[in-house]
Write an enzyme that holds these catalytic residues in place. Structure first.
Site, PDB file in Angstrom:
ATOM      1  N   ARG A 104       0.881  -1.187   0.000  1.00 29.97           N
ATOM      2  CA  ARG A 104       0.000   0.000   0.000  1.00 29.97           C
ATOM      3  C   ARG A 104       0.905   1.220   0.000  1.00 29.97           C
ATOM      4  O   ARG A 104       1.696   1.415   0.930  1.00 29.97           O
ATOM      5  CB  ARG A 104      -0.916   0.006   1.232  1.00 29.97           C
ATOM      6  CG  ARG A 104      -1.640   1.338   1.402  1.00 29.97           C
ATOM      7  CD  ARG A 104      -2.724   1.325   2.448  1.00 29.97           C
ATOM      8  NE  ARG A 104      -3.908   0.647   1.947  1.00 29.97           N
ATOM      9  CZ  ARG A 104      -5.127   0.772   2.481  1.00 29.97           C
ATOM     10  NH1 ARG A 104      -5.313   1.547   3.540  1.00 29.97           N
ATOM     11  NH2 ARG A 104      -6.151   0.120   1.976  1.00 29.97           N
ATOM     12  N   HIS A 131      -7.509   0.847  -6.335  1.00 31.16           N
ATOM     13  CA  HIS A 131      -7.730  -0.006  -5.149  1.00 31.16           C
ATOM     14  C   HIS A 131      -8.420  -1.304  -5.610  1.00 31.16           C
ATOM     15  O   HIS A 131      -9.582  -1.548  -5.301  1.00 31.16           O
ATOM     16  CB  HIS A 131      -8.593   0.752  -4.141  1.00 31.16           C
ATOM     17  CG  HIS A 131      -8.561   0.193  -2.755  1.00 31.16           C
ATOM     18  ND1 HIS A 131      -7.787  -0.895  -2.395  1.00 31.16           N
ATOM     19  CD2 HIS A 131      -9.243   0.551  -1.621  1.00 31.16           C
ATOM     20  CE1 HIS A 131      -7.967  -1.159  -1.108  1.00 31.16           C
ATOM     21  NE2 HIS A 131      -8.839  -0.305  -0.615  1.00 31.16           N
ATOM     22  N   GLN A 134     -10.374  -3.833  -3.245  1.00 29.96           N
ATOM     23  CA  GLN A 134     -11.674  -3.377  -2.756  1.00 29.96           C
ATOM     24  C   GLN A 134     -12.759  -3.636  -3.798  1.00 29.96           C
ATOM     25  O   GLN A 134     -13.857  -4.105  -3.460  1.00 29.96           O
ATOM     26  CB  GLN A 134     -11.612  -1.882  -2.418  1.00 29.96           C
ATOM     27  CG  GLN A 134     -12.896  -1.350  -1.820  1.00 29.96           C
ATOM     28  CD  GLN A 134     -13.196  -1.930  -0.436  1.00 29.96           C
ATOM     29  OE1 GLN A 134     -12.350  -1.844   0.454  1.00 29.96           O
ATOM     30  NE2 GLN A 134     -14.375  -2.510  -0.259  1.00 29.96           N
ATOM     31  N   ASP A 220     -17.175   7.590  -1.728  1.00 34.89           N
ATOM     32  CA  ASP A 220     -15.980   7.425  -0.901  1.00 34.89           C
ATOM     33  C   ASP A 220     -15.662   8.783  -0.294  1.00 34.89           C
ATOM     34  O   ASP A 220     -16.270   9.804  -0.659  1.00 34.89           O
ATOM     35  CB  ASP A 220     -14.825   6.914  -1.793  1.00 34.89           C
ATOM     36  CG  ASP A 220     -13.583   6.512  -1.016  1.00 34.89           C
ATOM     37  OD1 ASP A 220     -13.660   6.374   0.231  1.00 34.89           O
ATOM     38  OD2 ASP A 220     -12.528   6.337  -1.650  1.00 34.89           O
ATOM     39  N   CYS A 260     -16.356   1.896   0.641  1.00 30.70           N
ATOM     40  CA  CYS A 260     -15.228   1.011   0.998  1.00 30.70           C
ATOM     41  C   CYS A 260     -14.831   1.143   2.463  1.00 30.70           C
ATOM     42  O   CYS A 260     -14.180   0.253   2.996  1.00 30.70           O
ATOM     43  CB  CYS A 260     -14.044   1.289   0.082  1.00 30.70           C
ATOM     44  SG  CYS A 260     -13.325   2.929   0.281  1.00 30.70           S
ATOM     45  N   ARG A 288     -13.825  -8.569   1.847  1.00 31.02           N
ATOM     46  CA  ARG A 288     -12.389  -8.374   1.582  1.00 31.02           C
ATOM     47  C   ARG A 288     -11.643  -9.639   1.977  1.00 31.02           C
ATOM     48  O   ARG A 288     -10.740 -10.084   1.276  1.00 31.02           O
ATOM     49  CB  ARG A 288     -11.846  -7.179   2.396  1.00 31.02           C
ATOM     50  CG  ARG A 288     -12.351  -5.811   1.980  1.00 31.02           C
ATOM     51  CD  ARG A 288     -11.799  -5.352   0.642  1.00 31.02           C
ATOM     52  NE  ARG A 288     -10.339  -5.318   0.611  1.00 31.02           N
ATOM     53  CZ  ARG A 288      -9.581  -4.291   1.044  1.00 31.02           C
ATOM     54  NH1 ARG A 288     -10.160  -3.198   1.516  1.00 31.02           N
ATOM     55  NH2 ARG A 288      -8.255  -4.332   0.959  1.00 31.02           N
TER      56      ARG A 288
END
Ligand code: CP
Ligand code: NVA
Length: 307
Positions: A104, A131, A134, A220, A260, A288
């Site tokens: 990340r 991402h 996700q 988001d 998310c 996830r």
């Protein structure tokens, strides 16, 4: 043969996603029934975090453990990565000691350089641009609730960020449509994210127009990690982009809501929506775990017989 990486959503094909969802479903079922499944004994995952995380760390760490393997958490705050060791050197060294790596970080270009010098598969655990883990969980969650996502319409409300870019890549693979509504100056950049054509998305000035008759509304945070210096300006620019009950009412009656997480109630989403009956955010977060276990299995073992 270079290792198979998962850096952007477009790195895998529809056929591979169908396979992953089938495996994720079986792995989830076994997990719920407390049936041990440990194909990754003696395999090690290194997780490099250059940004904060709750879900990504937990789902990879717990997932690797449940599959019989182990994981090592590395932060740029206390490794040589944070003191200027070249990313190419770090990739060469780390990939000699572990079987798979999750990263990340900020610029996607840094992750690409890391992957180019790794002997083992590298997974994108979030970059400024994408991402993919996700969206893997999000599409799996949509299918669990509503079946096939092909031909459906999804509204993306808010920032044209890493989540939005990844949804846009996914739309081309799964053949669904995205209605995108972002404030002026925060537009999507289709060429930069490698979209092949424009037929899978449509831009809307008004978020209310974007959500009309859609099957899923998603949003988001207005300020992603790394953009904190712009937060005040963004709060002003995004003020009309809160997904509230009035906006949700314009979508289909059975439309789902996804986020998310982490979320800011009262900013990009109203509490009545994220905590309301159309929200599937907790299943989305749980998935996830299951989808990434399928991904780890696939990148390390290739396709396996269903068990
Ligand atoms: N959704 C997500 O990636 O959460 P974390 O930042 O907590 O990992
Ligand atoms: N767009 C958000 C997602 C967090 C999981 C960020 O990058 O901060």
């Amino acid at each position: 043969m270079p290792p198979k990486h998962f850096l952007q959503f477009k790195d895998l094909s529809l056929e591979e996603y169908d396979y992953l969802f089938e495996r994720a479903s079986r792995i989830k079922q076994a997990f719920k029934q407390y049936k041990p499944y440990r194909p990754l004994v003696d395999r090690t995952l290194a997780m490099i975090f250059d940004k904060n995380s709750t879900r990504t760390r937990l789902s990879f760490e717990a997932g690797m453990d449940q599959l019989g393997g182990s994981s090592i958490y590395l932060s740029t705050r206390d490794t040589q990565l944070g003191r200027g060791e070249p990313v190419e050197d770090a990739a060469r060294v780390i990939s000699r000691m572990v079987d798979i790596i999750m990263v990340r970080t900020y610029e996607h270009e840094l992750l690409q350089r890391f992957a180019d010098h790794s002997n083992v598969p590298v997974i994108n655990g979030l970059t400024d641009e994408y991402h993919p883990c996700q969206i893997l969980a999000d599409i799996f969650t949509f299918i669990e609730y509503r079946g096939d996502i092909q031909g459906k319409t999804i509204a993306w409300i808010g920032d044209a960020n890493n989540m939005c870019n990844t949804w846009l890549q996914a739309a081309e693979i799964f053949d669904f449509k995205i209605h995108v509504s972002t404030p002026p100056g925060y537009d999507i950049e289709p060429k930069q994210i490698g979209l092949r054509n424009t037929s899978h998305f449509e831009d809307f000035v008004s978020p209310h127009d974007a959500v009309k008759n859609v099957d899923l509304v998603t949003t988001d945070v207005w300020t992603s990690m790394g953009f904190e210096a712009e937060a005040e300006q963004r709060n002003a620019d995004f003020a009309e982009f809160c997904v509230d009950a009035e906006m949700m009412a314009l979508a289909k009656d059975n439309a789902l809501f996804m986020h998310c997480l982490p979320a800011h109630r009262g900013e990009e989403v109203a509490a009545e929506v994220i905590d309301g009956p159309q929200s599937v955010v907790w299943d989305e977060a749980e998935n996830r775990l299951h989808t990434q276990k399928a991904l780890l299995e696939y990148l390390l073992m290739g396709k396996v017989e269903n068990s």
